[in-house]
Scaffold this motif. Structure first.
Motif, mmCIF file in Angstrom:
data_model
loop_
_atom_site.group_PDB
_atom_site.id
_atom_site.type_symbol
_atom_site.label_atom_id
_atom_site.label_comp_id
_atom_site.label_asym_id
_atom_site.label_seq_id
_atom_site.Cartn_x
_atom_site.Cartn_y
_atom_site.Cartn_z
ATOM 1 N N VAL A 220 -7.832 5.438 -5.582
ATOM 2 C CA VAL A 220 -6.663 4.575 -5.419
ATOM 3 C C VAL A 220 -6.234 4.553 -3.957
ATOM 4 O O VAL A 220 -5.961 3.490 -3.388
ATOM 5 C CB VAL A 220 -5.492 5.041 -6.320
ATOM 6 N N GLY A 221 -6.186 5.715 -3.333
ATOM 7 C CA GLY A 221 -5.765 5.808 -1.943
ATOM 8 C C GLY A 221 -6.668 5.052 -0.984
ATOM 9 O O GLY A 221 -6.191 4.380 -0.069
ATOM 10 N N LEU A 222 -7.966 5.154 -1.201
ATOM 11 C CA LEU A 222 -8.897 4.443 -0.317
ATOM 12 C C LEU A 222 -8.790 2.933 -0.489
ATOM 13 O O LEU A 222 -8.845 2.186 0.492
ATOM 14 C CB LEU A 222 -10.327 4.917 -0.564
ATOM 15 N N ILE A 223 -8.627 2.492 -1.728
ATOM 16 C CA ILE A 223 -8.476 1.050 -1.962
ATOM 17 C C ILE A 223 -7.165 0.558 -1.360
ATOM 18 O O ILE A 223 -7.133 -0.456 -0.660
ATOM 19 C CB ILE A 223 -8.566 0.716 -3.462
ATOM 20 N N ALA A 224 -6.080 1.284 -1.606
ATOM 21 C CA ALA A 224 -4.779 0.879 -1.056
ATOM 22 C C ALA A 224 -4.799 0.881 0.474
ATOM 23 O O ALA A 224 -4.219 0.005 1.111
ATOM 24 C CB ALA A 224 -3.677 1.805 -1.573
ATOM 25 N N SER A 225 -5.491 1.841 1.054
ATOM 26 C CA SER A 225 -5.555 1.934 2.516
ATOM 27 C C SER A 225 -6.303 0.761 3.144
ATOM 28 O O SER A 225 -6.085 0.450 4.318
ATOM 29 C CB SER A 225 -6.214 3.250 2.931
ATOM 30 N N ALA A 226 -7.146 0.101 2.367
ATOM 31 C CA ALA A 226 -7.868 -1.073 2.878
ATOM 32 C C ALA A 226 -6.920 -2.218 3.222
ATOM 33 O O ALA A 226 -7.334 -3.193 3.853
ATOM 34 C CB ALA A 226 -8.915 -1.536 1.862
ATOM 35 N N ALA A 227 -5.660 -2.092 2.856
ATOM 36 C CA ALA A 227 -4.663 -3.094 3.224
ATOM 37 C C ALA A 227 -4.411 -3.099 4.732
ATOM 38 O O ALA A 227 -3.862 -4.049 5.274
ATOM 39 C CB ALA A 227 -3.353 -2.833 2.489
ATOM 40 N N SER B 191 0.833 -1.201 0.000
ATOM 41 C CA SER B 191 0.000 0.000 0.000
ATOM 42 C C SER B 191 0.871 1.255 0.000
ATOM 43 O O SER B 191 0.613 2.202 -0.745
ATOM 44 C CB SER B 191 -0.918 -0.012 1.228
ATOM 45 N N LYS B 192 1.919 1.253 0.801
ATOM 46 C CA LYS B 192 2.848 2.387 0.839
ATOM 47 C C LYS B 192 3.590 2.526 -0.489
ATOM 48 O O LYS B 192 3.814 3.638 -0.977
ATOM 49 C CB LYS B 192 3.849 2.227 1.988
ATOM 50 N N ASP B 193 3.951 1.393 -1.072
ATOM 51 C CA ASP B 193 4.630 1.424 -2.365
ATOM 52 C C ASP B 193 3.723 1.980 -3.462
ATOM 53 O O ASP B 193 4.193 2.668 -4.371
ATOM 54 C CB ASP B 193 5.129 0.024 -2.751
ATOM 55 N N PRO C 137 -7.302 13.681 13.123
ATOM 56 C CA PRO C 137 -5.890 13.980 13.417
ATOM 57 C C PRO C 137 -4.946 13.720 12.239
ATOM 58 O O PRO C 137 -3.861 14.287 12.167
ATOM 59 C CB PRO C 137 -5.545 13.034 14.573
ATOM 60 N N TYR C 138 -5.366 12.870 11.309
ATOM 61 C CA TYR C 138 -4.500 12.479 10.200
ATOM 62 C C TYR C 138 -4.752 13.294 8.929
ATOM 63 O O TYR C 138 -3.929 13.271 8.018
ATOM 64 C CB TYR C 138 -4.680 10.985 9.908
ATOM 65 N N VAL C 139 -5.870 13.983 8.864
ATOM 66 C CA VAL C 139 -6.202 14.739 7.651
ATOM 67 C C VAL C 139 -6.269 16.244 7.891
ATOM 68 O O VAL C 139 -6.615 16.997 6.992
ATOM 69 C CB VAL C 139 -7.529 14.249 7.011
ATOM 70 N N GLY C 140 -5.926 16.690 9.083
ATOM 71 C CA GLY C 140 -5.995 18.110 9.407
ATOM 72 C C GLY C 140 -5.160 18.976 8.474
ATOM 73 O O GLY C 140 -5.608 20.035 8.021
ATOM 74 N N LYS C 141 -3.945 18.533 8.151
ATOM 75 C CA LYS C 141 -3.088 19.297 7.242
ATOM 76 C C LYS C 141 -3.707 19.380 5.854
ATOM 77 O O LYS C 141 -3.645 20.415 5.201
ATOM 78 C CB LYS C 141 -1.700 18.661 7.143
ATOM 79 N N ALA C 142 -4.284 18.280 5.421
ATOM 80 C CA ALA C 142 -4.929 18.263 4.099
ATOM 81 C C ALA C 142 -6.119 19.213 4.085
ATOM 82 O O ALA C 142 -6.315 19.961 3.123
ATOM 83 C CB ALA C 142 -5.372 16.848 3.735
ATOM 84 N N ALA D 295 -4.164 2.326 11.783
ATOM 85 C CA ALA D 295 -3.299 2.207 10.607
ATOM 86 C C ALA D 295 -4.040 2.644 9.341
ATOM 87 O O ALA D 295 -3.465 3.283 8.460
ATOM 88 C CB ALA D 295 -2.789 0.779 10.459
ATOM 89 N N TRP D 296 -5.321 2.304 9.255
ATOM 90 C CA TRP D 296 -6.135 2.727 8.109
ATOM 91 C C TRP D 296 -6.234 4.253 8.075
ATOM 92 O O TRP D 296 -6.067 4.864 7.024
ATOM 93 C CB TRP D 296 -7.522 2.094 8.179
ATOM 94 N N CYS D 297 -6.497 4.858 9.224
ATOM 95 C CA CYS D 297 -6.588 6.320 9.308
ATOM 96 C C CYS D 297 -5.268 6.976 8.908
ATOM 97 O O CYS D 297 -5.257 7.983 8.194
ATOM 98 C CB CYS D 297 -6.979 6.764 10.711
ATOM 99 N N GLU D 298 -4.149 6.424 9.366
ATOM 100 C CA GLU D 298 -2.838 6.960 9.003
ATOM 101 C C GLU D 298 -2.631 6.894 7.496
ATOM 102 O O GLU D 298 -2.145 7.847 6.879
ATOM 103 C CB GLU D 298 -1.723 6.187 9.719
ATOM 104 N N SER D 299 -3.013 5.784 6.900
ATOM 105 C CA SER D 299 -2.842 5.603 5.460
ATOM 106 C C SER D 299 -3.734 6.555 4.671
ATOM 107 O O SER D 299 -3.269 7.245 3.757
ATOM 108 C CB SER D 299 -3.144 4.152 5.078
ATOM 109 N N VAL D 300 -4.998 6.627 5.026
ATOM 110 C CA VAL D 300 -5.922 7.546 4.353
ATOM 111 C C VAL D 300 -5.437 8.985 4.523
ATOM 112 O O VAL D 300 -5.431 9.772 3.571
ATOM 113 C CB VAL D 300 -7.366 7.376 4.877
ATOM 114 N N GLY D 301 -5.002 9.320 5.725
ATOM 115 C CA GLY D 301 -4.495 10.663 5.984
ATOM 116 C C GLY D 301 -3.283 10.988 5.132
ATOM 117 O O GLY D 301 -3.178 12.084 4.573
ATOM 118 N N ALA D 302 -2.363 10.048 5.010
ATOM 119 C CA ALA D 302 -1.171 10.272 4.194
ATOM 120 C C ALA D 302 -1.555 10.508 2.731
ATOM 121 O O ALA D 302 -0.992 11.383 2.071
ATOM 122 C CB ALA D 302 -0.217 9.082 4.318
#
Length: 165
Positions: free
Chosen positions: A95-102, A69-71, A149-154, A108-115
């Motif tokens: 793509v991001g939401l599907i990859a974050s489902a990993a 997912s990170k790759d 907390p993970y999407v505040g910057k976005a 961890a899902w929140c961190e991935s979606v936030g990133a």
């Protein structure tokens, strides 16, 4: 091999939803991407690039492979920087939401979606795209408040772009 092209990944991507593939397959795909520093040879078609991204995101999701997912996120960044390549903002969110489902765990899902949202929010976009993406982001946060907390910057970046118009 020292080169990786979209056809090299096609077999894995095409079988992800048909056959039971394992995390080992995902690990090998991730290692191949790292070996070539996420430089995948493909045509100049945005459609082909998107197909590779969505396919690898799906492989990561069905095998629960957070590393792949990170790759996929790194590959999306590399592909976006290629001259002449353009991805629709909504397509990148998909793509991001599907990859974050990993990521099976909520944090961890929140961190991935936030990133993903932070990375997408920092790319060039129109005020209209920023406003639309911000609306999507806020709806996601209404459904999953743990995302804030993970999407505040976005959210702040999108607000600035949306208000600049």
């Amino acid at each position: 091999s020292e080169t990786l092209n979209s056809q090299s990944l096609a077999g894995l991507v095409n079988s992800a939803l048909v056959f039971r593939i394992t995390e080992e397959h995902s690990r090998l795909a991730g290692e191949a991407l790292k070996k070539v520093r996420h430089q995948v040879a493909m045509g100049n078609s945005d459609g082909e690039s998107f197909a590779v991204l969505i396919g690898l995101a799906t492989v990561a999701a069905v095998t629960r492979a957070p590393e792949l997912s990170k790759d996929v996120r790194i590959l999306a960044r590399v592909l976006r920087r290629r001259p002449g390549t353009h991805f629709d903002v909504d397509a990148l969110v998909r793509v991001g939401l599907i990859a974050s489902a990993a990521n099976p765990e909520l944090k961890a899902w929140c961190e991935s979606v936030g990133a993903w949202f932070v990375e997408i929010a920092q790319q060039e976009m129109t005020a209209e795209d920023a406003s639309g993406l911000r609306q999507h982001l806020r709806k996601f946060c209404t459904v999953v408040p743990d995302l804030w907390p993970y999407v505040g910057k976005a959210d702040a970046a999108l607000a600035a772009v949306a208000q600049a118009a």
